[in-house]
Enzyme design. Structure first.
Site, PDB file in Angstrom:
ATOM      1  N   ASP A 156       0.897  -1.203   0.040  1.00 61.91           N
ATOM      2  CA  ASP A 156       0.013   0.125  -0.102  1.00 61.91           C
ATOM      3  C   ASP A 156       0.830   1.353  -0.072  1.00 61.91           C
ATOM      4  OD1 ASP A 156       1.020  -0.552   2.796  1.00 61.91           O
ATOM      5  OD2 ASP A 156      -0.766   0.794   3.401  1.00 61.91           O
ATOM      6  N   GLU A 176       0.101  -0.624   5.889  1.00 64.04           N
ATOM      7  CA  GLU A 176       1.432  -0.067   6.600  1.00 64.04           C
ATOM      8  C   GLU A 176       1.086   1.444   6.667  1.00 64.04           C
ATOM      9  OE1 GLU A 176       5.220   1.783   7.895  1.00 64.04           O
ATOM     10  OE2 GLU A 176       4.185   2.116   6.179  1.00 64.04           O
TER      11      GLU A 176
END
Lengths: 456, 456
Positions: A88, A152
């Site tokens: 991500d 994250e």
């Protein structure tokens, strides 16, 4: 290991093209509208892991975005390295400051410009290409597992239950992460720690609606003014943080440790030039390396309220908002610090307004012992490909999940990052140098080899 | 004047329908995308003036939005009233707080909800309907001119050259404006003055790009933090403004004037309840009526910087912005005050950041003498239709063009506003009470009649 070098040289262009393909997927974990892109990205990672030779590759769904797992098992008697990364990326605003599309990667002057190029697609993908290199040359020196997660950048909320639920599957001897930077290719360095994080959001509300600033101005508290006063009060004239108890748990460095830390190469005028600032700022009594490495901070990440459009609007707004985060250092607990921050803000809120403060996410600071076999393996790997030993430095950023790896999997973490501080992480025009990408792919197999050797 | 009342009663519904039609035009002067709506709105005003019986109706183009002119001339020996109004409206953000579309007027509980309903379409349109009443009943008592402009909400930049260029056309004895409020229909009041305005925008720039708040946080000045500190320093603990010289030119009110001013009905607990605040705020040593009427203020109208989206982004932003405006009182000059404000902000900017500050618009404060024939005519008109004399009050808002009427046309201005303080001017859910609209149409012809009588 000439065979690694040969294989990599032959597949150079494809290694790069595959990364660019990954960078084209707008996997912004914070935005609900990118939910499907997150799934596509996880699927692409799965496909690439399989192609590289990983087995048991699987996409695990979570309450949030999926986690991709894969492994290669060569011998039960060999140690196991768990590679962690995240697919991500951060949001891309302000879009108008990008010179090219954040998801339309462009290579210019040897740099790959795209959101996620350095953080972390370009860095975790090096591990997949390193795996491929070892598999295709029949030289995998130990067992390797991968978890590439998708949250994250939004706090990895669902990673803890995932680790808890899959302790056996993830069992390893060490965690290896490439999600940090080094000083430069000429001065390689290894992060020996990362700071923790407490991230909160505050809303200050005054009147029950936006008011005309002429009719009510001067008689009703303006939430922007009050919020500004509250923010201003959080630092004193020496830029110390004023929240009572804020520094209580900070582990004080010995003079020896400070001296060692300040030996890392640092050119203040170059640093200022590169940032375009005339003067630096920071806590009195500490150097820049200390301020970014071993001291806690309090930063405003965002502020908004009232009229933000073109021209003028004479409004006394109903509310004002801020996003505030603290970087934490060893000794500080993020739950405790978030609580302290919220309680302090509530306490200093005057009666003429109301406050609503809540936590976004957080994580604890982490330090890697430099006398460990794991650190030594990384040191030797860098030395093998860079020709010189890395300097140990403390990183200013946060990788909150490292403390989870320690508590749940009982694993130490090695930060072997190949980014640079000026990669514009979280900013417009994020980039990753092509050379650093290839250098990472070259170095990673050596880590596995040296670690297997040292553990014998 | 029974014939006026009869005519108005008979045309009541049409008077309202026509206003709603006008309110459907999104004439937001600040937004370039509404340029065509501004033209449509000016054309509609022209049409309605003609239908009401005005002559020589013309749309004058300016460098910005057009001005509509019209007049009715009954007799050269009679005095001339110049009616001023504005057909432009404020922006509508935040749109999500509106209960119905800002340009989709809805009548609920006797209130017309729409942007511009009170400020100023609903109020200047009363004058067109008052004109129609007098024309259709053959009872226009004096000469009336109209200028309805389209840039009041963005500072009326092009009105000054327009007035200069058309001095003869606009020649009048008094300016009549309905763009303010009264205490209530039970307690009618007349504004005897408006505050001036200095409106500026500030940009604070730190590093040359958005930075990662972990990598650089603690070592580079955060523009939001610095801007907050600068804003916080503008008021002291007594909420006095700290800018040196800020109060120098303020005309101090006598104790007698203060006593008189504070006699206006004011219920603090009702005021707080209506605004939803627990405590009021303001300059120590002054009452709420003084703070909003005769004291200068400094308000934050907007602030923005960094990440403002959902979730979290750990950015140390390159810049932060604020819109700041001061309300000025008699004695203060807006050019001088704008200059003082900008220079002060530049002076207190620390070297770790850069500032860019610029003026949006401004206007001088204005006071109407209450012993004039013009004021007496307004007072008598209110008494005739409300059954009681109005209380003279000082309005907190600003109508910067009044000082232009004085300097260029040599005319005093009468503020005969029919709005209420809770009309949500410049805010979501702006409204105008239907009853106030009709009461205004009823009262205006009396002003003209009494003014003609008093000038004989």
């Amino acid at each position: 290991m000439q065979q690694w070098k040969d294989y990599q040289e032959k597949n150079k262009q494809r290694f790069l093209d595959e990364l660019l393909e990954l960078l084209r997927i707008p996997s912004i974990s914070a935005k609900p509208e990118n939910k499907n892109d997150m799934v596509s990205c996880a699927e692409k990672v799965k496909q690439r892991l399989e192609e590289a030779g990983a087995q048991k590759v699987e996409i695990f769904s979570t309450k949030g975005h999926p986690v991709v797992f894969g492994e290669i098992k060569v011998d039960d008697s060999k140690p196991t390295v768990l590679v962690y990364g995240h697919y991500d990326v951060q949001p891309v605003e302000p879009l108008e400051l990008w010179h090219s599309g954040p998801f339309d990667p462009v290579i210019k002057d040897g740099k790959i410009y795209a959101r996620g190029s350095a953080d972390d697609k370009g860095q975790f993908y090096m591990h997949i290409k390193a795996l491929e290199t070892m598999v295709k040359t029949n030289s995998v020196p130990l067992n390797i597992k991968f978890i590439i997660e998708g949250e994250e950048e939004v706090g990895s909320d669902n990673l803890e239950p995932f680790l808890e639920a899959h302790k056996d599957l993830l069992k390893a001897d060490v965690v290896l992460i490439s999600d940090t930077s080094m000083i430069s290719l000429d001065t390689p360095s290894l992060d020996t720690g990362v700071r923790g994080l407490s991230y909160i959001e505050v809303e200050i509300t005054g009147p029950n609606r936006d008011l005309h600033s002429g009719v009510y101005g001067g008689a009703v508290a303006n939430p922007i003014t009050i919020l500004a006063q509250m923010i201003a009060s959080l630092h004193d004239e020496n830029n110390h943080i004023t929240i009572p108890g804020f520094y209580d748990d900070v582990q004080v460095l010995s003079e020896e440790e400070r001296t060692k830390l300040n030996k890392a190469p640092f050119d203040e005028s170059e640093y200022k030039n590169e940032l375009g600032v005339k003067e630096l700022w920071g806590e009195k009594g500490y150097t820049t390396l200390e301020r970014t490495g071993v001291r806690p901070t309090l930063e405003l990440n965002g502020i908004w309220g009232g009229y933000m459009g073109e021209g003028s609007k004479t409004v006394l707004p109903a509310n004002a908002h801020a996003k505030i985060s603290c970087r934490l250092v060893p000794g500080q607990d993020h739950h405790k610090m978030t609580d302290l921050l919220i309680k302090h803000l509530e306490k200093i809120t005057p009666n003429c307004v109301r406050i609503k403060a809540f936590a976004h996410h957080g994580g604890n600071p982490y330090v890697t012992p430099i006398d460990s076999i794991e650190y030594k393996a990384a040191e030797k790997a860098i030395e093998a490909t860079f020709g010189k030993a890395p300097i140990p430095v403390r990183g200013g950023g946060s990788i909150p999940i490292t403390s989870l790896f320690e508590s749940i999997l009982n694993c130490k973490t090695i930060f072997m990052g190949f980014g640079l501080d000026n990669d514009n992480l979280h900013s417009p025009n994020e980039k990753y140098n092509v050379e650093n990408y290839y250098k990472g792919i070259e170095t990673i197999p050596y880590f596995h080899k040296f670690y297997a050797d040292l553990k014998k």
